[in-house]
Scaffold this motif. Structure first.
Motif, PDB file in Angstrom:
ATOM      1  N   PHE A  39     -16.472  -4.787  10.561  1.00  0.00           N
ATOM      2  CA  PHE A  39     -15.099  -5.093  10.945  1.00  0.00           C
ATOM      3  C   PHE A  39     -14.274  -5.820   9.882  1.00  0.00           C
ATOM      4  O   PHE A  39     -13.047  -5.833   9.969  1.00  0.00           O
ATOM      5  N   TYR A  40     -14.926  -6.422   8.882  1.00  0.00           N
ATOM      6  CA  TYR A  40     -14.174  -7.322   7.998  1.00  0.00           C
ATOM      7  C   TYR A  40     -14.377  -7.065   6.507  1.00  0.00           C
ATOM      8  O   TYR A  40     -14.016  -7.911   5.689  1.00  0.00           O
ATOM      9  N   THR A  41     -14.940  -5.921   6.144  1.00  0.00           N
ATOM     10  CA  THR A  41     -15.148  -5.618   4.732  1.00  0.00           C
ATOM     11  C   THR A  41     -14.645  -4.209   4.420  1.00  0.00           C
ATOM     12  O   THR A  41     -14.361  -3.412   5.320  1.00  0.00           O
ATOM     13  N   ASP A  42     -14.587  -3.905   3.138  1.00  0.00           N
ATOM     14  CA  ASP A  42     -14.122  -2.580   2.717  1.00  0.00           C
ATOM     15  C   ASP A  42     -15.140  -1.493   3.038  1.00  0.00           C
ATOM     16  O   ASP A  42     -14.799  -0.304   3.024  1.00  0.00           O
ATOM     17  N   ALA A  43     -16.374  -1.878   3.329  1.00  0.00           N
ATOM     18  CA  ALA A  43     -17.392  -0.895   3.700  1.00  0.00           C
ATOM     19  C   ALA A  43     -17.384  -0.608   5.196  1.00  0.00           C
ATOM     20  O   ALA A  43     -18.213   0.181   5.667  1.00  0.00           O
ATOM     21  N   GLY A  44     -16.460  -1.230   5.922  1.00  0.00           N
ATOM     22  CA  GLY A  44     -16.439  -1.085   7.368  1.00  0.00           C
ATOM     23  C   GLY A  44     -15.393  -0.114   7.864  1.00  0.00           C
ATOM     24  O   GLY A  44     -14.917   0.764   7.120  1.00  0.00           O
ATOM     25  N   VAL A  45     -15.022  -0.278   9.115  1.00  0.00           N
ATOM     26  CA  VAL A  45     -14.113   0.669   9.773  1.00  0.00           C
ATOM     27  C   VAL A  45     -12.647   0.399   9.448  1.00  0.00           C
ATOM     28  O   VAL A  45     -11.782   1.216   9.772  1.00  0.00           O
ATOM     29  N   LEU A  46     -12.363  -0.743   8.823  1.00  0.00           N
ATOM     30  CA  LEU A  46     -10.977  -1.074   8.494  1.00  0.00           C
ATOM     31  C   LEU A  46     -10.913  -1.680   7.093  1.00  0.00           C
ATOM     32  O   LEU A  46     -10.777  -2.898   6.934  1.00  0.00           O
ATOM     33  N   PRO A  47     -11.006  -0.842   6.053  1.00  0.00           N
ATOM     34  CA  PRO A  47     -10.850  -1.360   4.687  1.00  0.00           C
ATOM     35  C   PRO A  47      -9.482  -2.013   4.510  1.00  0.00           C
ATOM     36  O   PRO A  47      -8.537  -1.767   5.265  1.00  0.00           O
ATOM     37  N   ARG A  48      -9.365  -2.817   3.471  1.00  0.00           N
ATOM     38  CA  ARG A  48      -8.111  -3.542   3.256  1.00  0.00           C
ATOM     39  C   ARG A  48      -6.931  -2.599   3.024  1.00  0.00           C
ATOM     40  O   ARG A  48      -5.805  -2.906   3.422  1.00  0.00           O
ATOM     41  N   ALA A  49      -7.173  -1.469   2.407  1.00  0.00           N
ATOM     42  CA  ALA A  49      -6.082  -0.518   2.186  1.00  0.00           C
ATOM     43  C   ALA A  49      -5.550   0.023   3.504  1.00  0.00           C
ATOM     44  O   ALA A  49      -4.331   0.173   3.692  1.00  0.00           O
ATOM     45  N   THR A  50      -6.459   0.286   4.439  1.00  0.00           N
ATOM     46  CA  THR A  50      -6.036   0.768   5.761  1.00  0.00           C
ATOM     47  C   THR A  50      -5.306  -0.331   6.517  1.00  0.00           C
ATOM     48  O   THR A  50      -4.301  -0.078   7.202  1.00  0.00           O
ATOM     49  N   LEU A  51      -5.804  -1.577   6.413  1.00  0.00           N
ATOM     50  CA  LEU A  51      -5.135  -2.704   7.055  1.00  0.00           C
ATOM     51  C   LEU A  51      -3.721  -2.883   6.502  1.00  0.00           C
ATOM     52  O   LEU A  51      -2.776  -3.115   7.260  1.00  0.00           O
ATOM     53  N   ALA A  52      -3.573  -2.780   5.177  1.00  0.00           N
ATOM     54  CA  ALA A  52      -2.263  -2.952   4.560  1.00  0.00           C
ATOM     55  C   ALA A  52      -1.271  -1.907   5.037  1.00  0.00           C
ATOM     56  O   ALA A  52      -0.071  -2.183   5.163  1.00  0.00           O
ATOM     57  N   GLU A  53      -1.765  -0.708   5.327  1.00  0.00           N
ATOM     58  CA  GLU A  53      -0.884   0.345   5.821  1.00  0.00           C
ATOM     59  C   GLU A  53      -0.516   0.133   7.285  1.00  0.00           C
ATOM     60  O   GLU A  53       0.622   0.370   7.697  1.00  0.00           O
ATOM     61  N   ALA A  54      -1.496  -0.335   8.082  1.00  0.00           N
ATOM     62  CA  ALA A  54      -1.259  -0.500   9.508  1.00  0.00           C
ATOM     63  C   ALA A  54      -0.586  -1.827   9.838  1.00  0.00           C
ATOM     64  O   ALA A  54       0.284  -1.890  10.716  1.00  0.00           O
ATOM     65  N   ARG A  55      -0.978  -2.910   9.164  1.00  0.00           N
ATOM     66  CA  ARG A  55      -0.448  -4.244   9.417  1.00  0.00           C
ATOM     67  C   ARG A  55      -0.163  -4.932   8.078  1.00  0.00           C
ATOM     68  O   ARG A  55      -0.922  -5.794   7.637  1.00  0.00           O
ATOM     69  N   PRO A  56       0.912  -4.572   7.399  1.00  0.00           N
ATOM     70  CA  PRO A  56       1.169  -5.108   6.055  1.00  0.00           C
ATOM     71  C   PRO A  56       1.298  -6.625   6.009  1.00  0.00           C
ATOM     72  O   PRO A  56       0.798  -7.260   5.071  1.00  0.00           O
ATOM     73  N   LEU A  57       1.924  -7.232   7.003  1.00  0.00           N
ATOM     74  CA  LEU A  57       2.091  -8.687   6.993  1.00  0.00           C
ATOM     75  C   LEU A  57       0.747  -9.383   7.125  1.00  0.00           C
ATOM     76  O   LEU A  57       0.454 -10.344   6.393  1.00  0.00           O
ATOM     77  N   GLY A  58      -0.079  -8.910   8.061  1.00  0.00           N
ATOM     78  CA  GLY A  58      -1.399  -9.496   8.229  1.00  0.00           C
ATOM     79  C   GLY A  58      -2.254  -9.355   6.988  1.00  0.00           C
ATOM     80  O   GLY A  58      -2.995 -10.275   6.620  1.00  0.00           O
ATOM     81  N   ALA A  59      -2.151  -8.218   6.304  1.00  0.00           N
ATOM     82  CA  ALA A  59      -2.929  -8.002   5.081  1.00  0.00           C
ATOM     83  C   ALA A  59      -2.518  -8.984   3.991  1.00  0.00           C
ATOM     84  O   ALA A  59      -3.361  -9.426   3.195  1.00  0.00           O
TER      85      ALA A  59
END
Length: 525
Positions: free
Chosen positions: A62-82
């Protein structure tokens, strides 16, 4: 003296008598026993540790780039949170593990009351960062926990039953031998709390209002449905196997019992304003009943930390006579602890009249005003979330309050059992459950769909089923390829592909619908 003068004097005397009674009544209802704040602080620290331990089971997922939500995906879905999350600074599991360890250390400091305000502030920062790193695994309990930490930061949580109190006591003894005017180890609010039977003010009102607002909002939402007023909701909830906790499958399917549970919980929600409007034994009885109900939910439903967070929110409502009994019960053990060698009690060099003392004075003066503003904002936001108040333009342009209400199982519980099929196929043609790791049939039927390993997996995958965009499904399938390979082991055949499907089963008709979320090739056989 004229008759008019006598009447005026009588009214003045009545007002003089009424004012203290009114202040006392308000203090009894909006005030919090310092020992209740101490117990609340301890519970917060324990809940934070439990939450970290539960999350750590799926730290990589859940919290690494090897998981289901890499930071790039987080930045696209929730830019402020990233941008704001400390946990998004690195996708390396080792870095995230260090942040988890730091949060655990600070949670222990909060629980024992060491540098309490600093520990509360850092815990608040780290929890907000962790929640921002993966918002797709959060539930209402996570939101409430963050709010409780924020409100607790404005209260003297370390005034009693804490290492800070021990240090302050030692410093006061030292000061008495040197004619020092006051201890430098405590804030003014903490010193007042030690002497007072209740801590009363905007900060205590804010902390108490958090739980009541949740209950009232949820009650309003439930009455807008049909199954709660009809007494059918609890029975429907326990027919959803994906929500079963450790004892959820053992709840008897007795219509009378389930109907009574529905009406009983609805009655508690309706009565929840008495947590503030009442005092003494009525408040204690209602808080105790709600606390017991939440703990029973923890055993029967897979709803993550919501139950224990809700139970923690109820601790400040217990009145002084409860804590008197607690202190009498633990007095022998406390006396033995006091005889053990402990901290010297020195508080360090005096701060004097320098800038730090001035800043602390300003901060103490600003706390009531800040708490009052937050209290008004809390009530206004939840009024907008319920549609009782129209959201102003600036608020509506940023966020829709109606999407962030306390609508747990409201207005009606789901009517479909939401399950998942995560199947990995090896080069030999064998099938592996990519979530659990065990072998499954070659032609796995929808009826073989399973629930979720944890509440956070349930939140993530059900939300994925609602919004199966390629940018989110791709990382999930890639992670399941790696996950299945770990389950297969070094001696197992390579994983050829992974398929994830959402399976909805109507609990009334048994009708089953399967939606394939995606398939990914993992390796070449």
């Amino acid at each position: 003296m004229t008759t008019a003068d006598s009447a005026g004097a009588g009214r003045s005397t009545s007002r003089e008598r009424l004012a203290p009674r009114l202040r006392a009544a308000i203090r009894r209802r909006l005030g919090i026993d310092p020992r209740a704040l101490a117990a609340f602080r301890i519970a917060l620290g324990v809940v934070l540790l439990v939450d970290l331990a539960l999350r750590a089971r799926n730290l990589t997922a859940f919290y690494t780039d090897a998981g289901v939500l890499p930071r790039a995906t987080l930045a696209e879905a929730r830019p402020l949170g990233a941008r704001l999350s400390l946990h998004a600074l690195s996708g390396d599991p080792r870095v995230v593990s260090l942040l988890f360890a730091l949060a655990a250390v600070v949670a222990v400091a909060l629980a024992v009351g060491y540098r309490t305000r600093v520990a509360t502030a850092v815990s608040l920062l780290l929890l907000a960062s962790l929640q921002a790193r993966n918002p797709f695994v959060l539930n209402a309990g996570d939101t409430l926990l963050l709010q409780l930490l924020g409100a607790g930061l404005l209260c003297p949580l370390g005034a009693r039953w804490s290492l800070d109190a021990v240090r302050r006591s030692g410093a006061e003894i030292a000061d008495s031998t040197t004619d020092s005017p006051e201890s430098t180890a405590a804030t003014p609010a903490d010193r007042v709390a030690v002497a007072a039977d209740r801590v009363a003010g905007p900060a205590s009102a804010l902390l108490l209002s958090l739980a009541v607002v949740v209950y009232v909002s949820n009650a309003v939402a439930k009455f807008r449905g049909t199954t709660w007023p009809a007494g059918e909701a609890v029975g429907l909830v326990f027919r959803l196997t994906y929500l079963h906790g450790p004892l959820g499958g053992l709840v008897p399917e007795w219509p009378v019992l389930l109907s009574a549970a529905t009406y009983g919980w609805l009655a508690l929600l309706v009565a929840s304003p008495l947590l503030i409007a009442a005092a003494g034994r009525i408040r204690a009885a209602l808080a105790g009943t709600l606390l017991a109900a939440h703990l029973s939910m923890a055993l029967t439903l897979q709803i993550g930390v919501f139950s224990v967070v809700s139970a923690t929110a109820l601790v400040p409502f217990f009145p002084p006579f409860v804590w008197d009994r607690v202190e009498r019960a633990v007095a022998p053990a406390a006396e033995r602890l006091r005889r053990l060698p402990g901290p010297s009690g020195t508080a360090g060099p005096p701060i004097g009249d320098g800038p730090i003392r001035v800043l602390r004075g300003w901060a103490a003066a600003a706390v009531p005003a800040l708490a009052a503003v937050l209290l008004v904002a809390l009530v206004a936001w939840n009024g907008m979330a319920l549609g009782l108040v129209e959201a102003p333009g600036p608020v509506a342009s940023v966020s829709d309050p109606t999407e962030r209400g306390w609508d747990m199982f409201a207005p009606d519980p789901p009517s479909t059992d939401a399950l998942v099929l995560a199947t990995a196929t090896t080069a030999d043609g064998d099938r592996i459950d990519a979530l659990y790791g065990d072998r499954v049939a070659r032609d796995r039927p929808p009826s073989d769909a399973r629930a979720y390993p944890t509440a956070r997996w349930r939140k993530f995958l059900t939300r994925l089923a609602d919004d199966p965009g390629p940018n989110r499904v791709g990382p999930v399938l890639a992670h399941f390829c790696d996950r299945a390979a770990e389950f297969a082991g070094e001696d197992g055949a390579p994983i050829r592909s992974v398929t994830v499907s959402a399976v909805d089963v109507d609990v009334e008709t048994g009708e089953t619908r399967v939606d394939e979320l995606g398939t990914r090739s993992c390796s070449t056989p």
